[in-house]
Design a protein around this motif. Structure first.
Motif, PDB file in Angstrom:
ATOM      1  N   ALA A 233       0.858  -1.177   0.000  1.00  0.00           N
ATOM      2  CA  ALA A 233       0.000   0.000   0.000  1.00  0.00           C
ATOM      3  C   ALA A 233       0.897   1.231   0.000  1.00  0.00           C
ATOM      4  O   ALA A 233       1.966   1.230   0.605  1.00  0.00           O
ATOM      5  CB  ALA A 233      -0.886  -0.009   1.241  1.00  0.00           C
ATOM      6  N   SER A 234       0.465   2.266  -0.672  1.00  0.00           N
ATOM      7  CA  SER A 234       1.245   3.506  -0.709  1.00  0.00           C
ATOM      8  C   SER A 234       1.235   4.193   0.655  1.00  0.00           C
ATOM      9  O   SER A 234       0.313   4.025   1.455  1.00  0.00           O
ATOM     10  CB  SER A 234       0.677   4.454  -1.766  1.00  0.00           C
ATOM     11  OG  SER A 234       0.850   3.890  -3.046  1.00  0.00           O
ATOM     12  N   VAL A 235       2.266   4.980   0.888  1.00  0.00           N
ATOM     13  CA  VAL A 235       2.407   5.729   2.138  1.00  0.00           C
ATOM     14  C   VAL A 235       1.449   6.909   2.115  1.00  0.00           C
ATOM     15  O   VAL A 235       1.370   7.647   1.125  1.00  0.00           O
ATOM     16  CB  VAL A 235       3.868   6.203   2.310  1.00  0.00           C
ATOM     17  CG1 VAL A 235       4.012   7.131   3.494  1.00  0.00           C
ATOM     18  CG2 VAL A 235       4.793   5.006   2.438  1.00  0.00           C
ATOM     19  N   GLU A 236       0.724   7.071   3.210  1.00  0.00           N
ATOM     20  CA  GLU A 236      -0.175   8.217   3.339  1.00  0.00           C
ATOM     21  C   GLU A 236       0.646   9.443   3.722  1.00  0.00           C
ATOM     22  O   GLU A 236       1.436   9.387   4.680  1.00  0.00           O
ATOM     23  CB  GLU A 236      -1.226   7.961   4.415  1.00  0.00           C
ATOM     24  CG  GLU A 236      -2.254   6.929   4.018  1.00  0.00           C
ATOM     25  CD  GLU A 236      -3.334   6.776   5.085  1.00  0.00           C
ATOM     26  OE1 GLU A 236      -2.996   6.711   6.286  1.00  0.00           O
ATOM     27  OE2 GLU A 236      -4.508   6.721   4.690  1.00  0.00           O
ATOM     28  N   PRO A 237       0.467  10.540   3.015  1.00  0.00           N
ATOM     29  CA  PRO A 237       1.255  11.737   3.314  1.00  0.00           C
ATOM     30  C   PRO A 237       1.046  12.267   4.737  1.00  0.00           C
ATOM     31  O   PRO A 237       1.981  12.760   5.356  1.00  0.00           O
ATOM     32  CB  PRO A 237       0.765  12.765   2.288  1.00  0.00           C
ATOM     33  CG  PRO A 237       0.083  11.986   1.231  1.00  0.00           C
ATOM     34  CD  PRO A 237      -0.402  10.721   1.862  1.00  0.00           C
ATOM     35  N   ASN A 238      -0.164  12.130   5.262  1.00  0.00           N
ATOM     36  CA  ASN A 238      -0.437  12.700   6.591  1.00  0.00           C
ATOM     37  C   ASN A 238       0.090  11.845   7.740  1.00  0.00           C
ATOM     38  O   ASN A 238       0.269  12.352   8.845  1.00  0.00           O
ATOM     39  CB  ASN A 238      -1.930  12.975   6.774  1.00  0.00           C
ATOM     40  CG  ASN A 238      -2.792  11.734   6.599  1.00  0.00           C
ATOM     41  OD1 ASN A 238      -2.377  10.780   5.954  1.00  0.00           O
ATOM     42  ND2 ASN A 238      -3.976  11.748   7.159  1.00  0.00           N
ATOM     43  N   THR A 239       0.359  10.542   7.508  1.00  0.00           N
ATOM     44  CA  THR A 239       0.863   9.679   8.582  1.00  0.00           C
ATOM     45  C   THR A 239       2.297   9.230   8.357  1.00  0.00           C
ATOM     46  O   THR A 239       2.982   8.822   9.299  1.00  0.00           O
ATOM     47  CB  THR A 239      -0.004   8.418   8.751  1.00  0.00           C
ATOM     48  OG1 THR A 239       0.123   7.609   7.573  1.00  0.00           O
ATOM     49  CG2 THR A 239      -1.460   8.764   9.019  1.00  0.00           C
TER      50      THR A 239
END
Length: 134
Positions: free
Chosen positions: A33-39
């Motif tokens: 899964a791609s990395v979430e920018p906010n976390t």
């Protein structure tokens, strides 16, 4: 380190070329899964759990090469037309796929999915075995 983070996958598994999978050595692609920018973390908790295990398994100098590939944010991944679903035959993340050159053609010879990756003994055997078809 044999972990490739800048690998750009071809349009499909069938388009992998022999220089990538060379001299009888297996080549692995680990889909995440791609990395979430906010976390700063992948959106999938299974991927968060698997990443340390995968990094540990592929970090030794003698480990084969692995490419870490992100499949998109949650809405992208859930789209049935997502290229990783349609061209790479993925149904879940994380998925670790093993490719080898078989009679001059690059072929998928096995894969581990989700919790199978967390089984360190199974993962080690999958990575090191010549007979990795699981």
């Amino acid at each position: 380190m044999p972990i490739l983070t800048d690998f750009i996958p071809p349009s499909s598994a069938k388009a992998l070329d022999l220089p990538t999978v060379s001299k009888g050595a297996p080549f692995f692609i680990s889909f995440h899964a791609s990395v979430e920018p906010n976390t700063g973390k992948p959106w999938c908790p299974d991927v968060v759990a698997a990443l340390p295990v995968l990094r540990e398994a592929f970090s030794p100098d003698h480990a084969p090469n692995v490419a870490f590939v992100e499949v998109g944010q949650r809405p992208e991944w859930r789209d049935p037309k997502n290229i990783f679903r349609t061209k790479w035959n993925l149904t879940a993340v994380p998925t670790l796929v093993r490719f080898e050159s078989v009679d001059g053609t690059v072929k998928e010879v096995g894969r581990l999915v989700e919790g199978q990756i967390l089984d360190r003994a199974r993962l080690s055997k999958f990575i090191s075995s010549r007979e990795a078809r699981i």
